[in-house]
Scaffold this motif. Structure first.
Motif, short mmCIF file in Angstrom:
data_model
loop_
_atom_site.label_atom_id
_atom_site.label_comp_id
_atom_site.label_asym_id
_atom_site.label_seq_id
_atom_site.Cartn_x
_atom_site.Cartn_y
_atom_site.Cartn_z
N ALA A 49 43.75 37.68 47.72
CA ALA A 49 42.33 37.41 47.52
C ALA A 49 41.99 37.33 46.03
CB ALA A 49 41.50 38.50 48.20
N ALA A 50 42.57 38.22 45.23
CA ALA A 50 42.30 38.20 43.79
C ALA A 50 42.82 36.92 43.15
CB ALA A 50 42.94 39.42 43.13
N SER A 51 43.99 36.44 43.62
CA SER A 51 44.53 35.19 43.08
C SER A 51 43.66 34.00 43.46
CB SER A 51 45.97 34.99 43.58
OG SER A 51 46.80 36.05 43.16
N VAL A 52 43.14 34.02 44.69
CA VAL A 52 42.22 32.95 45.10
C VAL A 52 40.94 32.99 44.27
CG1 VAL A 52 40.79 32.13 47.01
CG2 VAL A 52 43.16 32.78 47.43
N ALA A 53 40.43 34.19 44.04
CA ALA A 53 39.18 34.34 43.29
C ALA A 53 39.32 33.88 41.85
CB ALA A 53 38.72 35.80 43.33
N ALA A 54 40.53 33.91 41.31
CA ALA A 54 40.72 33.49 39.91
C ALA A 54 40.41 32.01 39.71
CB ALA A 54 42.15 33.79 39.47
N LEU A 55 40.45 31.22 40.78
CA LEU A 55 40.15 29.79 40.67
C LEU A 55 38.68 29.48 40.97
CD1 LEU A 55 43.32 28.29 42.39
CD2 LEU A 55 42.87 28.59 39.95
N ARG A 56 37.90 30.47 41.25
CA ARG A 56 36.50 30.26 41.58
C ARG A 56 35.62 30.53 40.36
NH1 ARG A 56 36.27 33.30 47.49
NH2 ARG A 56 37.45 31.72 48.64
N PRO A 57 34.38 30.05 40.41
CA PRO A 57 33.48 30.30 39.27
C PRO A 57 33.20 31.78 39.07
CG PRO A 57 32.63 28.56 40.68
CD PRO A 57 33.77 29.18 41.42
N VAL A 58 33.03 32.15 37.83
CA VAL A 58 32.60 33.49 37.48
C VAL A 58 31.17 33.38 36.97
CG1 VAL A 58 32.98 35.49 35.99
CG2 VAL A 58 34.95 34.22 36.93
N VAL A 59 30.26 34.02 37.66
CA VAL A 59 28.84 33.96 37.30
C VAL A 59 28.42 35.32 36.76
CG1 VAL A 59 26.50 33.49 38.13
CG2 VAL A 59 28.45 32.25 39.11
N GLU A 60 27.80 35.32 35.59
CA GLU A 60 27.39 36.57 34.94
C GLU A 60 25.96 36.41 34.41
OE1 GLU A 60 31.60 38.21 33.12
OE2 GLU A 60 30.32 36.92 31.88
N TRP A 61 25.24 37.50 34.37
CA TRP A 61 23.95 37.50 33.69
C TRP A 61 24.04 38.46 32.50
CZ3 TRP A 61 21.36 42.07 33.07
CH2 TRP A 61 21.66 43.11 33.96
N VAL A 62 23.30 38.11 31.48
CA VAL A 62 23.33 38.91 30.25
C VAL A 62 21.88 39.13 29.80
CG1 VAL A 62 24.06 39.04 27.83
CG2 VAL A 62 25.55 37.96 29.53
N ALA A 63 21.51 40.35 29.60
CA ALA A 63 20.20 40.70 29.02
C ALA A 63 20.46 41.28 27.62
CB ALA A 63 19.47 41.71 29.90
N PHE A 92 47.01 23.17 35.57
CA PHE A 92 48.38 22.65 35.73
C PHE A 92 49.22 23.49 36.70
CE2 PHE A 92 46.84 20.86 31.82
CZ PHE A 92 47.33 19.57 31.81
N GLY A 93 48.56 24.01 37.74
CA GLY A 93 49.29 24.68 38.82
C GLY A 93 49.47 26.16 38.68
N ARG A 94 49.01 26.77 37.59
CA ARG A 94 49.23 28.19 37.41
C ARG A 94 48.54 29.01 38.50
NH1 ARG A 94 48.24 27.08 31.99
NH2 ARG A 94 46.18 28.03 32.13
N GLY A 95 47.30 28.67 38.81
CA GLY A 95 46.56 29.42 39.82
C GLY A 95 47.20 29.33 41.19
N GLN A 96 47.65 28.16 41.59
CA GLN A 96 48.28 28.01 42.89
C GLN A 96 49.61 28.74 42.95
OE1 GLN A 96 46.82 26.54 45.62
NE2 GLN A 96 48.56 27.54 46.64
N LEU A 97 50.35 28.72 41.85
CA LEU A 97 51.60 29.48 41.80
C LEU A 97 51.33 30.97 41.97
CD1 LEU A 97 53.48 27.63 38.92
CD2 LEU A 97 54.18 27.73 41.32
N ALA A 98 50.26 31.47 41.37
CA ALA A 98 49.90 32.88 41.52
C ALA A 98 49.56 33.20 42.97
CB ALA A 98 48.74 33.23 40.60
N ILE A 99 48.84 32.29 43.62
CA ILE A 99 48.50 32.51 45.03
C ILE A 99 49.76 32.52 45.89
CG2 ILE A 99 47.32 31.50 47.02
CD1 ILE A 99 45.23 30.40 45.08
N ASP A 100 50.65 31.55 45.67
CA ASP A 100 51.88 31.49 46.46
C ASP A 100 52.74 32.73 46.23
OD1 ASP A 100 51.04 29.05 47.40
OD2 ASP A 100 52.25 27.88 46.00
N GLY A 101 52.82 33.18 44.97
CA GLY A 101 53.59 34.38 44.69
C GLY A 101 53.01 35.61 45.37
#
Length: 454
Positions: A49-63, A92-101
């Motif tokens: 799940a963490a490897s999948v999440a690495a390819l998703r947007p990261v949304v942050e708020w800052v005050a 270039f495939g790093r994220g998918q390799l992390a998921i497969d691993g």
């Protein structure tokens, strides 16, 4: 009245003896080691799940609150609030390799859980057969004490009428004391076996039923080894770890490739207006693309790549070593079965001859042709042969289950114990896509509660 009669009948019925299957089921349900490794597997599922999440947007708020002051002026304060998002568009495939691993590590951890299950069930079988053997040894020693007590009394009677000397009586006393010591040791061994049974199953052993028929085995040793190479969980785990190490090498090589990221943000800033006085608000927004690549890292990337290749070689050698160890275990347990069978055949002949010799020596002693020592020696030889047969029969039964474990077949499913088993894919399917919404979270909570009840 009918209910009372039924309860009385139920109370009069003897309790059902515990079978080997009952012992294994209790051990499977009681084992904290299995629970521990189920948690390890769930942690490995979360790595996917963490490897999948690495390819998703990261949304942050800052005050942000800031204050500034120039010489000769008042302090100016400003407040800003912004929300931004960043996403990796192409790596270039790093994220998918992390998921497969991570997936390969999950599969390896599942095989490790099967190994733990085999260890727990084998420990249950050992505890079961040890208790049964200890009970039989205690019964044998108790019978020997009774026989030697009669022999000692007979020696005393013969001494009283002058047929034998005090030496013969002393020999009978010594043999009786030695047998009582052996009985005490057998009782101690039984208590130890019961404590092991309690630790394995979570309950004290009651009356144990006779062992079931011996499980069927392959026709030849080579066939057993071939089955082990296909099904043993330790080999499956090593294979998955080797596959994960191959992916890790590819991932380390891909670290040198560029990364394309996208960013977007919106915000509002509230700051003082120097010309009009008071405060004003200013909205802002931005979008952007970023392409980056590491040109020089001081050798870190090269070192990481070489480390991954070394770990790959380690995993390959580990797979070969595990395969050889499993083959050795199959060969050893196969030999133990053959040895136990040969021992039982020989000891059975020994008992028959020792019984005949004991009966003959007793009759000859009553006629004065044999001494008390001869009778005691014959009785001790018969006792030892019977004790050896109990041990050999227990070893034969246990060796069959050790061979099943060596072949990777000592599992709840293969033994058909008839109880619900842990489904490792249930939790994985709930978290593999890194759930974040409330509906998915509620579904995950239900899975966790179901797992806890099992």
């Amino acid at each position: 009245m009918a209910a009372v009669a039924l309860l009385s009948l139920g109370a009069a019925l003897p309790a059902r003896a515990e079978s080997l299957a009952d012992t294994m089921v209790a051990a499977y349900r009681h084992s904290a080691l299995i629970e521990q490794n189920r948690a390890v597997l769930r942690a490995a599922d979360e790595d996917v799940a963490a490897s999948v999440a690495a390819l998703r947007p990261v949304v942050e708020w800052v005050a942000r609150q800031s204050a500034s002051r120039a010489e000769g002026s008042t302090t100016a304060r400003s407040t800003s609030l912004s929300i931004g998002a960043q996403v990796t568009l192409y790596d270039f495939g790093r994220g998918q390799l992390a998921i497969d691993g991570a997936k390969e590590q999950v599969l390896a951890t599942r095989q490790a859980l099967v190994s733990i299950e085999q260890d727990v069930l084998l420990a249950a079988a050992i505890a079961y057969f040890d208790v049964r053997e200890a009970i039989q040894q205690v019964g044998l020693q108790q019978n020997s004490v009774e026989v030697l007590t009669s022999e000692r009394q007979a020696a005393q009677d013969r001494f009283d009428v002058g047929e034998i000397t005090v030496t013969d009586v002393a020999l009978a006393d010594a043999q009786l004391a030695a047998t009582r010591a052996a009985l005490a040791a057998a009782n101690g061994q039984l208590e130890v076996a019961r404590e092991v049974y309690l630790a394995v199953t979570g309950r004290q052993p009651g009356a144990l039923a006779a062992p079931p028929p011996l499980p069927s085995l392959p026709a030849t040793l080579e066939e057993a080894r071939a089955i082990a190479q296909r099904t043993h969980p330790a080999i499956g785990q090593a294979q998955r770890q080797a596959a994960a190490s191959e992916l890790a090498v590819a991932s380390a090589a891909a670290e040198r490739n560029p990364t394309l990221s996208g960013t977007a943000s919106v915000g509002v800033t509230r700051s003082p207006q120097t010309e009009l006085g008071g405060y004003g608000s200013r909205n802002s927004s931005s979008v952007g693309l970023e392409l980056s690549q590491t040109l020089y890292s001081g050798g870190r990337l090269s070192a990481g790549h070489r480390r991954s290749m070394a770990q790959r070689d380690q995993a390959r050698a580990g797979l070969l070593n595990t395969s050889r160890q499993v083959s050795q275990q199959v060969g050893e347990t196969w030999a133990n079965i053959a040895v136990a069978r040969a021992q039982i055949t020989a000891i059975t002949q020994q008992i028959s001859a020792a019984q005949q010799a004991y009966d003959g020596v007793r009759e000859e002693a009553q006629l004065g042709a044999r001494t008390t020592l001869d009778v005691l020696d014959a009785e001790q030889a018969l006792l030892q042969a019977r004790a050896d047969r109990i041990t050999a029969e227990s070893n034969l039964q246990l060796a069959h289950y050790q061979l099943l474990a060596a072949m990777g077949l000592l599992t709840v499913e293969n033994l058909q114990l008839g109880i619900p088993t842990y489904d490792p894919s249930q939790y994985y399917n709930a978290v593999r896509n890194a759930p974040a919404t409330s509906r998915q979270g509620e579904s995950l909570d239900r899975v966790l509660r179901a797992i806890g009840r099992n």
